[in-house]
Design an enzyme around this catalytic site. Sequence first.
Site, PDB file in Angstrom:
ATOM      1  N   ASN A   1       0.797  -1.242   0.000  1.00 17.78           N
ATOM      2  CA  ASN A   1       0.000   0.000   0.000  1.00 17.78           C
ATOM      3  C   ASN A   1       0.824   1.284   0.000  1.00 17.78           C
ATOM      4  O   ASN A   1       0.412   2.277  -0.579  1.00 17.78           O
ATOM      5  CB  ASN A   1      -1.056  -0.020   1.110  1.00 17.78           C
TER       6      ASN A   1
ATOM      7  N   GLU B   1       4.477  -4.288  12.158  1.00 17.54           N
ATOM      8  CA  GLU B   1       3.529  -3.177  11.948  1.00 17.54           C
ATOM      9  C   GLU B   1       2.331  -3.779  11.232  1.00 17.54           C
ATOM     10  O   GLU B   1       2.394  -4.027  10.020  1.00 17.54           O
ATOM     11  CB  GLU B   1       4.161  -2.128  11.029  1.00 17.54           C
TER      12      GLU B   1
ATOM     13  N   CYS C   1      -3.242   1.589   6.741  1.00 17.32           N
ATOM     14  CA  CYS C   1      -3.395   1.007   8.079  1.00 17.32           C
ATOM     15  C   CYS C   1      -4.007   1.988   9.068  1.00 17.32           C
ATOM     16  O   CYS C   1      -4.680   1.592  10.001  1.00 17.32           O
ATOM     17  CB  CYS C   1      -2.054   0.522   8.600  1.00 17.32           C
TER      18      CYS C   1
HETATM   19  P1  NAD Z   1       0.192  -9.114   3.638  1.00 15.40           P
HETATM   20  O1  NAD Z   1       0.329  -9.542   5.047  1.00 15.40           O
HETATM   21  O2  NAD Z   1      -0.694  -9.869   2.746  1.00 15.40           O
HETATM   22  O3  NAD Z   1       1.617  -9.106   2.911  1.00 15.40           O
HETATM   23  C1  NAD Z   1       2.682  -8.306   3.356  1.00 15.40           C
HETATM   24  C2  NAD Z   1       3.995  -8.911   2.935  1.00 15.40           C
HETATM   25  O4  NAD Z   1       4.183 -10.151   3.609  1.00 15.40           O
HETATM   26  C3  NAD Z   1       4.115  -9.223   1.441  1.00 15.40           C
HETATM   27  O5  NAD Z   1       5.426  -8.899   1.010  1.00 15.40           O
HETATM   28  C4  NAD Z   1       3.895 -10.725   1.393  1.00 15.40           C
HETATM   29  O6  NAD Z   1       4.526 -11.345   0.287  1.00 15.40           O
HETATM   30  C5  NAD Z   1       4.558 -11.151   2.684  1.00 15.40           C
HETATM   31  N1  NAD Z   1       4.113 -12.438   3.215  1.00 15.40           N
HETATM   32  C6  NAD Z   1       2.896 -13.015   3.085  1.00 15.40           C
HETATM   33  N2  NAD Z   1       2.887 -14.214   3.726  1.00 15.40           N
HETATM   34  C7  NAD Z   1       4.123 -14.363   4.274  1.00 15.40           C
HETATM   35  C8  NAD Z   1       4.736 -15.383   5.062  1.00 15.40           C
HETATM   36  N3  NAD Z   1       4.076 -16.486   5.436  1.00 15.40           N
HETATM   37  N4  NAD Z   1       6.012 -15.206   5.456  1.00 15.40           N
HETATM   38  C9  NAD Z   1       6.700 -14.102   5.116  1.00 15.40           C
HETATM   39  N5  NAD Z   1       6.182 -13.110   4.360  1.00 15.40           N
HETATM   40  C10 NAD Z   1       4.905 -13.232   3.952  1.00 15.40           C
HETATM   41  O7  NAD Z   1      -0.213  -7.580   3.716  1.00 15.40           O
HETATM   42  P2  NAD Z   1      -0.607  -6.614   2.507  1.00 15.40           P
HETATM   43  O8  NAD Z   1      -1.914  -7.061   1.982  1.00 15.40           O
HETATM   44  O9  NAD Z   1       0.551  -6.485   1.577  1.00 15.40           O
HETATM   45  O10 NAD Z   1      -0.754  -5.216   3.263  1.00 15.40           O
HETATM   46  C11 NAD Z   1      -1.942  -4.790   3.841  1.00 15.40           C
HETATM   47  C12 NAD Z   1      -1.883  -4.929   5.341  1.00 15.40           C
HETATM   48  O11 NAD Z   1      -0.748  -4.223   5.830  1.00 15.40           O
HETATM   49  C13 NAD Z   1      -3.064  -4.309   6.031  1.00 15.40           C
HETATM   50  O12 NAD Z   1      -3.512  -5.144   7.052  1.00 15.40           O
HETATM   51  C14 NAD Z   1      -2.506  -3.010   6.604  1.00 15.40           C
HETATM   52  O13 NAD Z   1      -3.211  -2.516   7.707  1.00 15.40           O
HETATM   53  C15 NAD Z   1      -1.119  -3.411   6.930  1.00 15.40           C
HETATM   54  N6  NAD Z   1      -0.236  -2.242   7.005  1.00 15.40           N
HETATM   55  C16 NAD Z   1       0.181  -1.823   8.233  1.00 15.40           C
HETATM   56  C17 NAD Z   1       0.995  -0.696   8.361  1.00 15.40           C
HETATM   57  C18 NAD Z   1       1.466  -0.235   9.698  1.00 15.40           C
HETATM   58  O14 NAD Z   1       2.326   0.643   9.743  1.00 15.40           O
HETATM   59  N7  NAD Z   1       0.969  -0.754  10.802  1.00 15.40           N
HETATM   60  C19 NAD Z   1       1.371   0.006   7.218  1.00 15.40           C
HETATM   61  C20 NAD Z   1       0.929  -0.444   5.975  1.00 15.40           C
HETATM   62  C21 NAD Z   1       0.121  -1.586   5.892  1.00 15.40           C
END
Ligand code: NAD
Length: 477
Positions: free
Chosen positions: A150, A248, A282
């Site tokens: 995002n 995060e 987020c």
């Molecule tokens: P996601 O968890 O689907 O994926 C994030 C990353 O993790 C990707 O690079 C993905 O390939 C990787 N990943 C997925 N499964 C994994 C595993 N088993 N082991 C290691 N890596 C793995 O999240 P998304 O859909 O890309 O992002 C959206 C989410 O991120 C929302 O929930 C949002 O709230 C959160 N977010 C939080 C913040 C914050 O600062 N708290 C900031 C931005 C986004």
Amino acid sequence: MSETIYQNYIDNAFVDSDKLIEVRNPATGVLLARTPDASNEQVDRAIAAARKAQKSWAAKPAIERAGYLRRIAEKVRANAPRLAQIITREGGKVPALAEVEVNFTADYLDYMAEWARRLEGEVLTSDRAGEHIFLLRKPLGVVAGILPWNFPFFLIARKMAPALLTGNTIVIKPSEETPINCFEFAKLVAEVDLPTGVFNVVGGTGAGAGSALTSHAGVDLISFTGSVGTGSRIMAAAAPHITKLNLELGGKAPAIVLADADLDLAVNAIKASRVINTGQVCNCAERVYVERKVADQFIDKIASAIAATRYGDPSAQADLDMGPLINQAGLDKVAQMVRTAVGQGAQVITGGNVADLGQGFHYQPTVLAGCASDMEIMRKEIFGPVLPIQIVDNLDEAIARANDSEYGLTSSIYTRNLSAALKASRELDFGETYINRENFEAMQGFHAGTRKSGIGGADGKHGLYEYTHTHVIYAQE
Ligand code: NAD
């Protein structure tokens, strides 16, 4: 952008992957590029390169390490329009926001570089005569940075800048949804002659390169931004090696609107916090608690504002408020959550459907009234342009409902009453509270959630120190 094949960046060399991942524009479905799906062996090599580089990198004066960050920031600025266009095409972000993201990323690199002369240890008072106690801050070693889609470009800097400044080396894995900008960033890094192995990028999926990185014994810190579900899986993968975690995760930010609020201000700020990046942030306002006395008036105003949201294909039209959702799964999830809410008694005030623009994953900007705390739409992260509203009788009820959540990232309150704002600051159990303004954190703050929103945080002094461990020296004269 003509179709390109990207490569991993390992040990300062661009390395082909046998397997590739197609990246498409979510507004049009057009194929933009093929990006590497790194093998486990390539992940191993990237970690080994980062390990080999770390000691001599940490031995450099911090001000020298900061110099590299500043040079990368200059490169980012010099390439800003091109990078913003890439972010728009692969992530569906409107051009104005993509430009903000690129410039903020450059500023963030500079901001973290400023800490070079401010990293401090402590001198502690001893219980013994002639003893000196020094608390040093040292790098952890090799960091694995796992990114979401995002704010994909900014998140590179949010992880690599504090990691490198404090003497760590890093292996980044971008999201498979938006990896192009990260490989373009790697090309800029390659131009500043950073020492070999300090910064590496491997492409791939979560189940592939992501899981290879997070279960690896050679990683000292996993810095992850993404969903709660993935965060939980990463904790399990890290457990055998007791790898330190910085997580995060998601949010379900409540916005409280009291009867004495400046309603126009509240409407503008809540709209901004809901439609930004098509609701896929987020810290987005994810649920509203409005005091009964002003509920009808507020709902009318916010519905008109949200209905006026301009949306479409941001790669074809610049003056939009929002683009598409990231993919079909994201669109299906939002549509299902709205259907379920309506089935449970929520009323659609505006929107409420998938938007048929002929292509892309678009959802209509939507306001739902008549929501209740036990509805899924008030409890789970929507991550789309849908604003559910619940009426409350007073501030106490609003705070209690806001806190009754498995998420604890951000929150906001709109009121002209100082006592109410202060009470909310004290009683809201969240990592951030915004008073009379839209949700968006500062780089000098500390972005960290309570409950399932994460462990640790990012930004500012506290975010920087997450990339260090302490070492206490007891020196007897
Ligand atoms: P996601 O968890 O689907 O994926 C994030 C990353 O993790 C990707 O690079 C993905 O390939 C990787 N990943 C997925 N499964 C994994 C595993 N088993 N082991 C290691 N890596 C793995 O999240 P998304 O859909 O890309 O992002 C959206 C989410 O991120 C929302 O929930 C949002 O709230 C959160 N977010 C939080 C913040 C914050 O600062 N708290 C900031 C931005 C986004």
